[in-house]
Design an enzyme around this catalytic site. Structure first.
Site, PDB file in Angstrom:
ATOM      1  N   ASP A  83      -2.700  -4.833   0.325  1.00 27.97           N
ATOM      2  CA  ASP A  83      -2.233  -6.157   0.760  1.00 27.97           C
ATOM      3  C   ASP A  83      -2.875  -6.645   2.047  1.00 27.97           C
ATOM      4  O   ASP A  83      -3.197  -7.827   2.173  1.00 27.97           O
ATOM      5  CB  ASP A  83      -0.709  -6.202   0.844  1.00 27.97           C
ATOM      6  N   MET A 136       0.816  -1.210   0.000  1.00 29.87           N
ATOM      7  CA  MET A 136       0.000   0.000   0.000  1.00 29.87           C
ATOM      8  C   MET A 136       0.853   1.265   0.000  1.00 29.87           C
ATOM      9  O   MET A 136       2.057   1.225   0.251  1.00 29.87           O
ATOM     10  CB  MET A 136      -0.929   0.002   1.213  1.00 29.87           C
ATOM     11  N   HIS A 137       0.216   2.376  -0.296  1.00 34.76           N
ATOM     12  CA  HIS A 137       0.746   3.737  -0.130  1.00 34.76           C
ATOM     13  C   HIS A 137       1.790   4.167  -1.155  1.00 34.76           C
ATOM     14  O   HIS A 137       2.118   5.351  -1.221  1.00 34.76           O
ATOM     15  CB  HIS A 137       1.353   3.943   1.271  1.00 34.76           C
TER      16      HIS A 137
END
Length: 483
Positions: free
Chosen positions: A237, A78-79
């Site tokens: 995830d 992520m991110h």
């Protein structure tokens, strides 16, 4: 029928092939590099993800009837910030979730704009890993690159774009950008204005189980797949790992013991911790979840065994830890990459405390395992304070293969720890989402009930609960005193 799950992790991509009964037929992994151009920076080249994904897919489908592949879906770290120009060229390397360069940008958002205001827009506060602060950093430090941006996406969205040609994202992964209005499942106009980006540069949003299109014809030909293979968008995830572990009901909880450690609890309704110590995100089954993160979980053990111990013999060092005494007054803070929950401190440092002349390697290995478990308990305690009733958890991730570590976590949290029939968390969860997107099941919850089964339950050792309660209180006191 076959379904493919793809997990774009921090160190490797994993692809998994399952059949319509949920049986894992085959899995393939491919590694790629992480770049650390200076302290606190962590980057990857999205082309590396794509190259290794294609390579793994070729091996994955080599020995089966490829015309039976119905759909594929993604899970992703992520991110991460992926930016493309008007010609779909990658503008710069992706800035990853564990990159800590945005302290000043987070300070601006949380203090100058205000934590309450940011939380009211998004359900969360600014953290150095999140995507929004990275865009502000780019606008300040890489003006020319920032002005070239035509598309902004997350790691798994880049993969979906390469597979399908469709510019898309999902609610779960986009929750970690800090420019999604999580409660209302839409881009936050206020945050986009603060960051200085146009909504036209952002992808269309879907539920994690929604098909967004079909595999590109030229790619289908290259991989020798049917042209009607559906591409299902997938999710972040942790949300997808929860699907892979069957964590879908209200109050259901999991721990992901991967590079980072995540305590994850489902909620049917949108909820926010009053102090914003937890992430309030959309879930891959269409609802919501709360999440706390230990940035270096299995990464702490890997660092200790390989980088400090110059060893690959995990079994030997774990066996030494099992022989070490639980009553040792040795403590380890697992803040090798700063810490997320509950401290939100990118500059927090790791340490051992309490060594003496009798300390052995096994004591230190045990302290590492316990330190990660205590850090996970920090999140667990916040969830208990929010009246989330948790009596058992499901554990997944690479660290979950370590039975002794699972027992420590059961003892430290005083809950039953369940292991399930797949330890491929995010990749398996992505394959489940592919099956739902293809219509094999009507809901994610129905698919999980059919595919995911508990294989082992680890109960807390009653003799250890009080001892670990005392050790946790001592552990909890260390960071405030040394900060």
């Amino acid at each position: 029928m076959y379904y493919i799950g793809i997990d774009i992790g921090t160190s490797s991509v994993k692809t998994i092939l399952i059949d319509e009964k949920g049986n894992t037929i085959k899995s393939v992994s491919r590694e790629y590099p992480i770049y650390y151009p200076q302290p606190l920076f962590a980057e990857q080249n999205p082309d590396d993800w794509w190259r290794e994904t294609k390579s793994s897919l070729i091996e994955l489908v080599a020995d089966i009837d490829r015309k039976k592949i119905r759909a594929m879906s993604m899970s992703g770290q992520m991110h991460g910030l992926v930016v493309l120009d008007k010609d779909d060229n990658i503008i710069r390397r992706a800035i990853l979730w564990n990159d800590g360069r945005t302290e000043e940008e987070c300070k601006y958002l949380n203090e100058d704009v205000g934590r309450d205001k940011i939380s009211s827009y998004t359900g969360n506060i600014a953290l150095t890993g999140f995507t929004g602060p990275k865009l502000i950093w780019m606008k300040k430090h890489e003006v020319e690159n920032f002005n070239k941006i035509a598309k902004i996406m997350l790691p798994k969205d880049y993969l979906a774009y390469k597979l399908s040609g469709v510019f898309a994202s999902d609610y779960s992964d986009s929750s970690g950008t800090l420019y999604l209005d999580v409660e209302n499942k839409k881009w936050s106009e206020e945050m986009l204005e603060l960051i200085g980006i146009d909504k036209e540069k952002l992808p269309k949003l879907y539920n994690s189980y929604d098909p967004i299109g079909y595999i590109r014809p030229e790619l289908a030909e290259e991989l020798d797949l049917a042209r009607d293979v559906k591409i299902v968008i997938g999710g972040g995830d942790q949300a997808v790992a929860a699907v892979g572990g069957g964590i879908v009901g209200d109050g259901a909880c999991s721990i992901s013991l991967g590079t980072s450690g995540v305590v994850f609890a489902n909620t049917d309704e949108f909820r926010v911790d009053n102090e914003n110590r937890l992430h309030s995100f959309c879930n891959a089954n269409g609802k919501f979840h709360l999440m706390g993160v230990t940035l270096a979980a299995a990464a702490s053990l890997k660092w200790w065994v390989e980088d400090i111990g110059f060893s690959k013999d995990y079994d030997l060092m774990i066996n030494e830890a099992e022989e070490a005494s639980i009553d040792s007054e040795l403590y380890f803070l697992p803040y090798l990459m700063g810490e997320r929950t509950p401290h939100n401190d990118p500059f927090a440092k790791s340490l051992f405390m309490g060594m003496n002349m009798t300390t052995k390697r096994g004591d230190m290995t045990r302290a590492v395992l316990e330190g990660v478990a205590f850090s996970l308990r920090d999140t667990f305690e916040i969830m208990k304070d929010m009246n989330i009733k948790i009596s058992e958890i499901t554990i997944n991730g690479g660290g979950a293969r370590n039975e002794f570590w699972c027992q420590i976590i059961a003892d430290v949290l005083n809950v039953k720890v369940n292991k399930v029939n797949s330890n491929d968390g995010p990749a398996y969860g992505a394959a489940i989402l592919a099956a739902v997107g293809d219509g094999l099941f009507s809901t994610v919850d129905e698919a999980c009930a059919s595919f995911v089964k508990t294989t082992k339950a680890i109960s807390p050792n009653k003799d250890n609960i009080d001892r670990y309660n005392q050790k946790y209180q001592a552990y909890k006191a260390i960071y405030p005193k040394i900060k």
